[in-house]
Design an enzyme around this catalytic site. Structure first.
Site, PDB file in Angstrom:
ATOM      1  N   CYS A 345      41.826  55.636  54.233  1.00  0.00           N
ATOM      2  CA  CYS A 345      41.365  54.264  54.487  1.00  0.00           C
ATOM      3  C   CYS A 345      41.421  53.417  53.224  1.00  0.00           C
ATOM      4  CB  CYS A 345      39.951  54.298  55.038  1.00  0.00           C
ATOM      5  SG  CYS A 345      39.898  55.265  56.522  1.00  0.00           S
ATOM      6  N   GLU A 346      42.578  53.183  52.730  1.00  0.00           N
ATOM      7  CA  GLU A 346      42.786  52.361  51.529  1.00  0.00           C
ATOM      8  C   GLU A 346      44.162  51.714  51.662  1.00  0.00           C
ATOM      9  OE1 GLU A 346      41.101  52.120  48.435  1.00  0.00           O
ATOM     10  OE2 GLU A 346      39.583  53.658  48.743  1.00  0.00           O
TER      11      GLU A 346
END
Ligand code: LLP
Length: 421
Positions: A345-346
């Site tokens: 999640c980046e």
């Protein structure tokens, strides 16, 4: 495009030292690091052949890849080790490197680490500050031994590489300031608990020019003269590592032959040359085998989502590093241009940007090349992702050398207080 010599396409699919990568993926699942023992040995041989005739010792930079099987292989091949922590020191000893062939570098060694190094009787502790030198002297007095010291110098050189990787430039935390180096020489000359055995520096990593090394060598020779003026006689000059490889697959990588020729001209008598390669020994001997999970478009941009991300391979996110990505079995059809991304999640979780790839479908296997160095060793558990398996191809067989982690591995060591909540 030439792949690494251990990666050959046969009957339309990629083989690692003769073993189909498809079989490795089926047996060990993905993501999975795959290494070639033969290629590591070839890389070692290249250093030895190139520097033949010079008094040269090779110390493997353990941080590049500290996997036990790789350390064992290199220890058995007679290399020494360069370590930067108590953890690396213990790994090196465990793998069979003789303590007499281990050098300990790093700006922040704790007293416990210095004591461990002295008790194990390693070849040299490369000190990086006056305070560290004095701490080492105190510990050696307590233990009752004479500490073998190397001085790590900061030569103020800025080789052409990523700014994160230039460790011998002004403004970098590494090594001794020239004034401190002078003071350290005088200090050691007066001390009965310290013995100067070497001079050390490391100008950076992924360097492709010879010139900064020759400048660094001249600096080492200058400090050698000063050491001798103090009546000290260090027995080695350590040029560090940093020899670049060809990530694009084009070009020969670092011109070792030119470096050897330059050093032959300027080799002082009575000292051994030490080199500490990490990447140049293991970088092109490893790949990360991943599987395509999904392909998609978001606002016209194409993405290939694979089952490995920045937690498995941080280099593209951290340095914008380029790693070639090749399909294990090529599909026919027009190429697509896409970002290869992971599940983390980046936004930075990108393995390749705008990369031209042959058409891909969910389930296809991809090999991310030249990931033997600073791949697994910089991996993390971010997003609570267990690390994948690691496999070494050795004498025609694929050996599991690190098992895939489980969720149990993630929570091991955690303590939840009983009366919580
Ligand atoms: N010696 C010392 C003292 C070092 O600090 C290093 C690397 C080496 C030797 C080995 O350098 P090599 O030959 O592997 O370039 N994470 C970065 C590389 C950082 C290198 C740190 N020091 C990367 O992924 O490119």
């Amino acid at each position: 495009m030439s792949l690494s010599p251990w990666l050959v396409e046969k009957e339309g699919e990629l083989h690692a030292d003769g073993i189909p990568l498809r079989e490795i993926a089926a047996r060990f699942r993905t993501p999975c690091y795959v290494y070639s023992a033969a290629r590591i040995r070839e890389n070692v041989e290249r250093f030895r052949k190139t520097f033949a005739g010079l008094p040269m010792e090779l110390h493997y930079a353990v941080k590049a890849n500290p996997l036990g099987a790789i350390l064992c292989l290199l220890a058995r091949d007679g290399l020494g080790a360069e370590v930067v922590s108590g953890g690396e020191l213990l790994r090196a000893l465990r793998a069979g490197f003789p303590s007499q062939k281990i050098i300990f570098t790093g700006v922040g060694k704790t007293k416990a680490e210095l004591e461990l190094a002295l008790r194990e009787g390693i070849r040299a502790v490369a000190v990086e500050s006056m305070e560290e030198l004095k701490a080492l002297e105190e510990i050696s007095r307590e233990i009752g031994c004479c500490a073998r010291v190397a001085l790590r110098l900061n030569p103020a050189l800025s080789p052409d590489t990523h700014p994160h990787l230039a460790t011998g430039r002004p403004g970098s935390k590494f090594g001794l300031d020239p004034r401190d180096a002078e003071e350290a020489l005088a200090w050691i000359a007066r001390s009965s608990d310290l013995c100067l055995v070497g001079l050390h520096l490391h100008i950076g990593s992924q360097i492709l020019d010879v010139e900064p090394y020759l400048a660094a060598w001249r600096y080492l020779c200058e400090i050698l003269r000063k050491a001798r003026d103090h009546g000290l006689s260090p027995s080695f000059l350590d040029l560090g590592g940093g020899f670049g490889i060809s990530y694009g697959g084009e070009g020969p990588g670092f011109p070792l032959e030119e470096l050897a020729a330059g050093l032959r001209e300027e080799m002082p008598s009575g000292v051994t040359l030490m080199l500490e390669p990490g990447r140049a020994l293991v970088g092109d001997a490893g790949l990360l085998l991943v599987r395509v999970l999904y392909t998609k478009r978001v606002h016209e941009k194409a993405y290939v989502v694979v089952d490995a991300g920045m937690s498995d391979l941080l280099r593209p996110a951290l340095y914008g590093a380029h790693h070639r990505i090749v399909p294990v079995r090529k599909r026919t059809g027009p190429p697509v241009k896409a970002d290869v991304v992971g599940p983390i999640c980046e936004n930075a979780d990108v393995l390749a940007t705008d990369r031209e790839l042959s058409p891909l479908q969910s389930g296809d296997l991809l090999a991310i090349l030249d990931t033997g160095a600073y791949g697994s060793s910089m991996s993390s558990h971010y997003n609570s992702r267990p690390r994948g398996a690691e496999v070494l191809v050795y004498r025609g067989k694929a050996h599991l050398v690190r098992r895939r982690e489980t969720v149990e591995d993630l929570v091991r060591g955690e303590i939840v207080p009983e009366d919580l909540g």
